[in-house]
Write an enzyme that holds these catalytic residues in place. Structure first.
Site, mmCIF file in Angstrom:
data_model
loop_
_atom_site.group_PDB
_atom_site.id
_atom_site.type_symbol
_atom_site.label_atom_id
_atom_site.label_comp_id
_atom_site.label_asym_id
_atom_site.label_seq_id
_atom_site.Cartn_x
_atom_site.Cartn_y
_atom_site.Cartn_z
ATOM 1 C CB CYS A 78 -0.898 -0.001 1.238
ATOM 2 S SG CYS A 78 -1.850 1.539 1.422
ATOM 3 C CG ASP A 118 -2.303 -4.102 -0.680
ATOM 4 O OD1 ASP A 118 -3.084 -4.263 0.272
ATOM 5 O OD2 ASP A 118 -1.920 -2.995 -1.075
ATOM 6 C CB VAL A 146 5.358 -12.424 -21.879
ATOM 7 C CG1 VAL A 146 4.235 -13.289 -21.330
ATOM 8 C CG2 VAL A 146 6.283 -11.971 -20.763
ATOM 9 C CD GLU A 147 11.005 -17.141 -19.972
ATOM 10 O OE1 GLU A 147 10.654 -18.263 -19.552
ATOM 11 O OE2 GLU A 147 11.447 -16.241 -19.230
ATOM 12 C CG HIS A 149 -5.421 -3.173 -4.732
ATOM 13 N ND1 HIS A 149 -5.070 -2.320 -3.728
ATOM 14 C CD2 HIS A 149 -5.698 -4.342 -4.134
ATOM 15 C CE1 HIS A 149 -5.129 -2.943 -2.562
ATOM 16 N NE2 HIS A 149 -5.511 -4.180 -2.785
ATOM 17 C CD GLU A 150 -7.845 0.754 -7.491
ATOM 18 O OE1 GLU A 150 -8.935 0.689 -6.885
ATOM 19 O OE2 GLU A 150 -6.762 0.967 -6.899
#
Length: 166
Positions: free
Chosen positions: A57, A64, A79-80, A98-99
């Protein structure tokens, strides 16, 4: 060893099979690696699930936890997965909401691969009794995937799951 890929095709894949790789706990998008898509003429989804995502946070510094779901339709690159794992671990000490984390992940993957379509969904464990599940997507401009992204965001989560406090 049998391989469907040549050494030339694999030259940019440096982390896979490298046992001396150190985990980084500071955000680092440069960890991400890609490899060529042998089937760019086919439209297909690749879904990657990362159930052990952690970030901090930005206000309290408290950890989180989330499960991160990435689905994409590749164009020329994929993507590897080991580099993706190390990249996602690099958020461990990153202070972002989070967003923000979800949008940063999507934008970094777009920069890496330029996929036809991509969506990233984070299902964060509750804090203060509220779970936050941000979702973002992107479709390549001027293609059917741009239209799909618009439709997906409009219809996203129209049938929400039962929340059982994860």
């Amino acid at each position: 060893m049998m391989s469907g890929r040549t050494d030339e095709e694999l030259k940019g894949v440096t982390l896979l099979g490298n046992q001396s790789v150190k985990y980084q706990y500071q955000y680092n998008p440069d960890i991400l690696e890609s490899f060529g898509n042998k089937h760019p003429e086919n439209d297909y989804f690749v879904k990657l699930n990362f159930p052990e995502f952690t970030s901090l946070c930005p206000k309290t510094g408290q950890p989180d936890f989330a499960a991160i779901y990435i689905s994409y339709v590749p164009d020329k690159l994929l993507v590897e997965s080991k580099s993706l794992k190390l990249y996602l671990f690099s958020f461990r000490n990153q202070g972002d909401f989070h967003e923000d984390c979800i949008n940063i992940i999507m934008k970094d993957l777009i920069r890496l691969m330029d996929p036809k379509y991509i969506e990233v969904w984070g299902k964060f464990t509750p804090r203060g009794g509220i779970s936050i599940d941000p979702y973002c997507n992107h479709g390549k401009k001027g293609t059917k995937w741009e239209t799909m992204a618009e439709k997906r965001i409009q219809w996203h989560d129209m049938n929400p799951e039962n929340i059982n406090n994860r």
